[in-house]
Design a protein around this motif. Structure first.
Motif, short mmCIF file in Angstrom:
data_model
loop_
_atom_site.label_atom_id
_atom_site.label_comp_id
_atom_site.label_asym_id
_atom_site.label_seq_id
_atom_site.Cartn_x
_atom_site.Cartn_y
_atom_site.Cartn_z
N ALA A 1 -5.10 12.77 0.55
CA ALA A 1 -4.04 11.90 0.04
C ALA A 1 -4.61 10.98 -1.04
CB ALA A 1 -3.43 11.08 1.17
N LEU A 2 -3.72 10.48 -1.88
CA LEU A 2 -4.05 9.41 -2.81
C LEU A 2 -3.48 8.12 -2.22
CD1 LEU A 2 -3.71 9.43 -6.68
CD2 LEU A 2 -2.94 7.48 -5.35
N THR A 3 -4.32 7.13 -2.04
CA THR A 3 -3.85 5.85 -1.52
C THR A 3 -4.08 4.77 -2.58
OG1 THR A 3 -6.00 5.43 -0.46
CG2 THR A 3 -4.31 6.45 0.89
N TYR A 4 -3.17 3.81 -2.61
CA TYR A 4 -3.32 2.74 -3.58
C TYR A 4 -2.71 1.46 -3.04
CZ TYR A 4 1.61 3.41 -4.90
OH TYR A 4 2.98 3.50 -4.90
N GLY A 5 -3.13 0.35 -3.63
CA GLY A 5 -2.57 -0.94 -3.28
C GLY A 5 -2.16 -1.70 -4.52
N VAL A 6 -0.99 -2.32 -4.47
CA VAL A 6 -0.54 -3.23 -5.51
C VAL A 6 -0.63 -4.64 -4.95
CG1 VAL A 6 1.36 -3.95 -6.99
CG2 VAL A 6 0.99 -1.52 -6.54
N ILE A 7 -1.36 -5.51 -5.62
CA ILE A 7 -1.72 -6.82 -5.10
C ILE A 7 -1.12 -7.90 -6.00
CG2 ILE A 7 -3.68 -8.30 -4.48
CD1 ILE A 7 -5.34 -5.55 -4.56
N THR B 1 5.40 8.25 -4.39
CA THR B 1 4.93 7.73 -3.10
C THR B 1 5.94 8.03 -1.99
OG1 THR B 1 3.79 5.96 -4.27
CG2 THR B 1 4.11 5.68 -1.90
N SER B 2 5.43 8.55 -0.89
CA SER B 2 6.30 8.92 0.23
C SER B 2 6.25 7.93 1.38
CB SER B 2 5.90 10.31 0.76
OG SER B 2 4.54 10.31 1.20
N PHE B 3 5.31 6.98 1.32
CA PHE B 3 5.11 6.08 2.45
C PHE B 3 4.55 4.76 1.95
CE2 PHE B 3 2.32 4.49 5.91
CZ PHE B 3 3.28 4.34 6.92
N PHE B 4 5.21 3.66 2.29
CA PHE B 4 4.76 2.32 1.89
C PHE B 4 4.54 1.44 3.11
CE2 PHE B 4 7.23 3.41 -2.00
CZ PHE B 4 6.26 3.16 -2.96
N VAL B 5 3.60 0.51 2.98
CA VAL B 5 3.38 -0.53 3.98
C VAL B 5 3.19 -1.85 3.25
CG1 VAL B 5 1.79 -1.43 5.73
CG2 VAL B 5 2.37 0.99 5.72
N GLY B 6 3.77 -2.92 3.77
CA GLY B 6 3.58 -4.24 3.20
C GLY B 6 2.65 -5.07 4.05
N LEU B 7 1.66 -5.67 3.41
CA LEU B 7 0.62 -6.38 4.15
C LEU B 7 0.37 -7.76 3.56
CD1 LEU B 7 -1.96 -3.44 4.28
CD2 LEU B 7 -0.46 -4.15 6.13
N PRO B 8 0.86 -8.82 4.20
CA PRO B 8 0.42 -10.16 3.79
C PRO B 8 -1.05 -10.34 4.18
CG PRO B 8 1.75 -10.29 5.78
CD PRO B 8 1.77 -8.86 5.35
N THR B 9 -1.86 -10.89 3.29
CA THR B 9 -3.28 -11.07 3.63
C THR B 9 -3.43 -12.30 4.52
OG1 THR B 9 -3.72 -12.34 1.62
CG2 THR B 9 -4.04 -9.97 1.51
N ARG B 10 -4.33 -12.20 5.49
CA ARG B 10 -4.49 -13.23 6.50
C ARG B 10 -5.97 -13.53 6.73
NH1 ARG B 10 -0.35 -9.78 9.24
NH2 ARG B 10 1.62 -10.94 9.28
N ARG B 11 -6.22 -14.69 7.32
CA ARG B 11 -7.57 -15.07 7.70
C ARG B 11 -7.52 -15.87 8.98
NH1 ARG B 11 -8.83 -20.45 6.34
NH2 ARG B 11 -11.04 -20.01 6.16
N ILE B 12 -8.70 -15.95 9.64
CA ILE B 12 -8.85 -16.82 10.80
C ILE B 12 -9.79 -17.94 10.40
CG2 ILE B 12 -9.70 -17.01 13.18
CD1 ILE B 12 -9.17 -13.97 13.42
N PRO B 13 -9.36 -19.20 10.46
CA PRO B 13 -10.27 -20.31 10.13
C PRO B 13 -11.47 -20.31 11.07
CG PRO B 13 -7.99 -21.07 10.28
CD PRO B 13 -8.02 -19.67 10.81
N GLN C 1 0.84 -1.19 0.00
CA GLN C 1 0.00 0.00 0.00
C GLN C 1 0.88 1.24 0.00
OE1 GLN C 1 -3.05 0.01 3.01
NE2 GLN C 1 -4.11 -1.73 2.10
N GLY C 2 0.50 2.20 -0.83
CA GLY C 2 1.23 3.46 -0.94
C GLY C 2 0.35 4.64 -0.58
N ASP C 3 0.99 5.71 -0.11
CA ASP C 3 0.29 6.90 0.35
C ASP C 3 0.98 8.12 -0.26
OD1 ASP C 3 -1.60 8.25 1.78
OD2 ASP C 3 -0.55 8.20 3.69
N ILE C 4 0.20 8.98 -0.93
CA ILE C 4 0.76 10.17 -1.58
C ILE C 4 0.00 11.41 -1.12
CG2 ILE C 4 1.31 11.30 -3.77
CD1 ILE C 4 1.25 8.57 -5.10
N PRO C 5 0.56 12.18 -0.18
CA PRO C 5 -0.10 13.44 0.22
C PRO C 5 -0.09 14.44 -0.93
CG PRO C 5 1.56 12.72 1.82
CD PRO C 5 1.75 11.89 0.60
#
Length: 376
Positions: free
Chosen positions: A221-227, A270-282, A181-185
């Motif tokens: 801000a403009l926010t986006y995700g690359v999946i 982009t000035s700020f990135f976060v990496g997010l593995p997708t998760r679930r709870i069975p 996920q990226g964040d662009i103020p």
């Protein structure tokens, strides 16, 4: 009412926990929310949320906040484009669909919910560490803070909830997809070409198993995700240092090398990135039916799922709607009965939401995937 002279503790001041508190407080229940954020001004990072009519908006209506949600949220059209920037499909906002699921910034939603609670309801800077039975009540422990007593505990503190172990032995598992996920103020200045190309709409692009979803309007801000599918060589860790902005930009530029410069402008701005593995709870494992004292879960704490069907927060808000009714409408004689009925219902509809999200996730990783089937 079964909660007369009882104290309810909600762990977590996300949208689900705060909505739960509003619905209980409106019925005269003594409730406090304990949140690890330092204060109400702590920024909640992330993309906007769209509340659905049959779930999220249903809870907002019961909380007398639906009109305020409509006034605060932004109806947004959708553009589907290819990797060269050609527009393939456009969905416009019309008078008929403007209230279907308008987008609201997470901080604005928090402010709206806080404004409906008594000033002392949320206790900030409270990092929950555990709890134990003590003289017929729960004794809640917080890092470097005094203990707190409660008669009923509701865990609403997200996918990595420390309340969960008191309710179920299910453990969080990764689903195999990764999101950067990226964040662009101030995107109108930082990446004006891409920002103007969006025309105020969300943009979606899919090509060769890489997907991009961008929102130009997220509180300035403009926010986006690359999946994409998490590379096997990453193993159980992320090989990117998300504090190193240039490294992440280089990774995206290499990964999306065949995409047109419009998208590369996005990455380089982009000035700020976060990496997010997708998760679930069975949810196939029965929850514990012998608990020392009343405790349950709502939201991601109960049914964490990938964000590929827009069901996460909406399912959580439906939790708050049903659980608050069970606890305050006089349909049940005991708190235990109210919790049991809620959990049976929740596990059924949450499983359906998880299945839909998982189906979409697998389709989205296909080479020839198109977003069009998901938005009509």
């Amino acid at each position: 009412m079964m909660l007369n002279h009882k104290k309810v503790a909600i762990i977590g001041a996300g949208p689900v926990g705060l909505t739960m508190a509003v619905l209980l407080q409106q019925k005269g229940v003594e409730v406090n929310v304990y949140e690890r954020d330092l204060n109400a001004q702590t920024r909640v990072w992330g993309g906007t949320l769209d509340l659905h009519k049959e779930s999220g908006q249903k809870a907002m209506k019961k909380a007398d906040l639906l009109d305020q949600y409509y006034a605060t949220a932004l109806p947004m059209g959708i553009k589907i484009a290819d990797e060269q920037g050609n527009i393939l499909f456009t969905k416009e906002i019309t008078p008929e669909n403007r209230y279907d699921n308008p987008e609201i910034n997470r901080n604005h939603l928090r402010e709206m919910l806080l404004g409906s609670l008594a000033d002392d309801t949320v206790i900030w800077d409270m990092n929950f560490t555990g709890m134990e039975e003590n003289d017929g009540q729960w004794l809640l422990h917080f890092k470097d803070k005094p203990d707190v007593k409660a008669d009923l505990v509701i865990g609403a503190n997200g996918g990595m909830s420390k309340v969960r172990k008191y309710v179920t032995d299910a453990e969080v598992e990764e689903t195999g997809t990764f999101i950067i996920q990226g964040d662009i103020p101030q995107p109108e200045k930082s990446c004006p070409e891409f920002f103007n190309w969006c025309e105020g709409k969300r943009v979606m692009t899919a090509f060769e198993g890489n997907l991009l979803v961008a929102n130009p309007y997220n509180d300035g801000a403009l926010t986006y995700g690359v999946i994409f599918k998490k590379p096997e060589q990453w193993g159980g860790t992320d090989i990117l240092d998300f504090h190193d902005t240039e490294q992440v930009r280089h990774f995206l530029s290499e990964k999306m090398a065949s995409w047109c410069r419009l998208y590369h402008q996005l990455f380089q701005s982009t000035s700020f990135f976060v990496g997010l593995p997708t998760r679930r709870i069975p949810l196939d494992k029965p929850w514990k039916n012998t608990r020392a004292l009343p405790v349950t879960l709502i939201g991601d704490a109960a049914h964490l799922m990938p964000p590929f069907a827009g069901k996460g927060v909406n399912t959580g808000l439906l939790d708050a709607f049903i659980l608050s009714e069970n606890l305050t409408e006089g349909k049940y004689q005991t708190v235990a009965e109210a919790l049991e009925d809620y959990e049976q219902k929740m596990l059924a509809y949450a499983k359906e939401a998880q299945l839909e999200s998982s189906k979409n996730e697998l389709e989205m990783r296909e080479i020839n995937f198109t977003f069009k089937s998901l938005i009509q």
